[in-house]
Design an enzyme around this catalytic site. Structure first.
Site, PDB file in Angstrom:
ATOM      1  CD  GLN A  83       3.649  -5.679   3.309  1.00 51.97           C
ATOM      2  OE1 GLN A  83       4.492  -4.790   3.310  1.00 51.97           O
ATOM      3  NE2 GLN A  83       2.380  -5.447   3.588  1.00 51.97           N
ATOM      4  CB  VAL A 104     -10.833 -13.120   5.346  1.00 56.58           C
ATOM      5  CG1 VAL A 104     -10.423 -13.639   6.720  1.00 56.58           C
ATOM      6  CG2 VAL A 104     -12.287 -12.643   5.415  1.00 56.58           C
ATOM      7  CB  CYS A 112      -0.947   0.012   1.197  1.00 57.49           C
ATOM      8  SG  CYS A 112      -0.106   0.029   2.789  1.00 57.49           S
ATOM      9  CG  ASP A 154       4.121  -1.362   8.723  1.00 57.71           C
ATOM     10  OD1 ASP A 154       3.953  -2.472   9.255  1.00 57.71           O
ATOM     11  OD2 ASP A 154       3.423  -0.935   7.792  1.00 57.71           O
TER      12      ASP A 154
END
EC number: 1.2.1.70
Length: 440
Positions: A147, A217, A81, A141
């Protein structure tokens, strides 16, 4: 939030077993100056722009296929993001811009205008900073670690991660873990998923009496849901996922409800809060679904946005996206800021270890060739001796003597041939074998 999504010596590989010795023997080192990173992040782009250059898993796979056809076989893509970045080896960074142009819907001129490009050690340092949460929109973060791991693993599965990249990613992940364990950089609000909980805590004080719908989800959705249950004490949550079994399994494990995707419009009509964490390339929530709905708060955790822009036109609907969410600060931010110097020191230490490994790895190729040369001499002399008519065990002494003499002859021959470098060669030989001889 993913759009698709070693130190040295003592750190094992996260990808596959195998000794460092084996790796060093079979892989030729690359020139670190050809290691590049190009990308955009939240610092110069808004979420809408980043969404135009987000790369989902199907796009990622196609990029890797096209990259290999272009001779690029050592790279990975990080699309979250907050950023879209390509790390890898190429003759120049422009080759990575071309891949972005071919596989995203954004305007490449805009991308190039907003993008950053780094090469060599600067590119290596950038990955350490990203992996440690120092370059995140929410300082510290820790979700970025998973990721990076998933992005590199996906690329390796498609044959696009070499020894340098694998070792670098391993080092980055290990340093990130050390920073998390040895500093307070990741204390408090350190992820978008947790920032969403802080937002709800501040905007909806009586949240335990509210109906919540979570659409999507995946990892971000599950983390957000767990945080809501743990920190806000709410369990009036309905899960909706395109793959129904994923929602059903998570709901069963946590005592929640789930609804089929076909009931999406009906479910969000009745909800007080809607959290959207899907990975769809186009909006999932539309204005028509909410025109006659009750007032509600919608939190869009997706990149690209999965709530249509015109939803904001509805006066009874409050929409918050990831850029707005990242501005949520908490009481631990100042303490996390104070931990940055400690994190930088850990990064510098382990980055230097990695660079030392890289430099030594180049020497390993030469040492391997020397070993092969010596082995060849050894085998030839042993074979010659065994072919003798009266071979005796004591003859090994003669074999050893001839091997030693051949080694000396090789070195002496090189010294004679390179007369202008003879002093340097002799000095190096003297140091290597620690003869104790003073050449002065």
């Amino acid at each position: 939030m993913t759009a698709y999504s070693h130190g040295i010596g003592r750190y094992p590989s996260i990808f596959a077993p195998g000794s460092l010795l084996t790796i060093m023997q079979v892989n030729q080192p690359k020139n670190i100056s050809n290691f590049h990173i190009v990308g955009i992040n939240y610092k110069k782009t808004d979420a809408t722009t980043r969404g135009a250059f987000a790369i989902n898993q199907d796009q990622y796979q196609q990029i890797l296929q096209d990259a290999k056809q272009s001779g690029l076989d050592d790279l990975f893509i990080l699309s979250t993001c907050n950023r879209t970045e390509i790390y890898g080896f190429a003759d120049n960074a422009d080759q990575f811009f071309k891949l972005i142009d071919q596989h995203t819907i954004g305007n490449i001129s805009q991308f190039q205008q907003l993008a950053y490009a780094k090469s060599g050690e600067e590119a290596v340092k950038h990955l350490y900073h990203v992996g440690s949460g120092l370059d995140s929109q929410i300082l510290g973060d820790y979700e970025i670690v998973g990721q990076i791991k998933n992005a590199a693993k996906f690329s390796k599965q498609h044959g696009c991660v070499g020894t340098f990249m694998e070792r670098l990613v391993n080092s980055v992940l290990q340093v990130s873990k050390l920073i998390k364990n040895e500093t307070a950089l990741s204390s408090g609000t350190v992820s978008v998923a947790f920032a969403a909980v802080r937002l709800l805590e501040n905007k909806v004080p009586d949240i335990t009496g509210k109906k919540i719908v979570l659409v999507g989800v995946g990892k971000i959705g599950r983390n957000t849901c767990k945080n809501m249950m743990q920190y806000l004490g709410t369990k009036d949550i309905t899960l909706i996922n395109r793959t129904a079994t994923v929602a059903e399994d998570f709901a069963a494990c946590n005592g929640l409800r789930c609804a089929p995707i076909e009931n999406l419009a009906e479910s969000i009509q009745d909800a007080d809060i809607v959290l959207v964490a899907t990975n769809a390339p186009h909006p999932t929530i539309h204005k028509a679904q909410l025109t006659n709905a009750s007032p509600k708060l919608i939190v869009d955790l997706s990149i690209p946005f999965n709530v249509a822009p015109d939803v904001r036109e509805l006066p009874h609907i409050d929409v918050v996206n990831v850029d707005e969410l990242s501005k949520v600060q908490d009481e631990t931010l100042e303490r996390r800021m104070q931990e940055v110097p400690k994190a930088l020191c850990l990064i510098e230490e382990h980055m230097q270890e990695f660079l030392y490994w890289f430099k030594m790895r180049k020497h390993a190729v030469v040492l391997k060739a020397v070993k092969d040369k010596l082995t060849e001499i050894h085998h030839r002399e042993i074979l010659q001796q065994k072919n003798g008519a009266n071979y005796q065990f004591e003859d090994l002494e003669a074999v050893s003597s001839r091997i030693i003499q051949k080694m000396i002859n090789l070195m002496a021959g090189k010294v004679r041939k390179e007369a202008d470098k003879s002093d340097l060669y002799i000095s190096m030989i003297n140091d290597i074998f620690e003869t104790g001889v003073n050449q002065e």
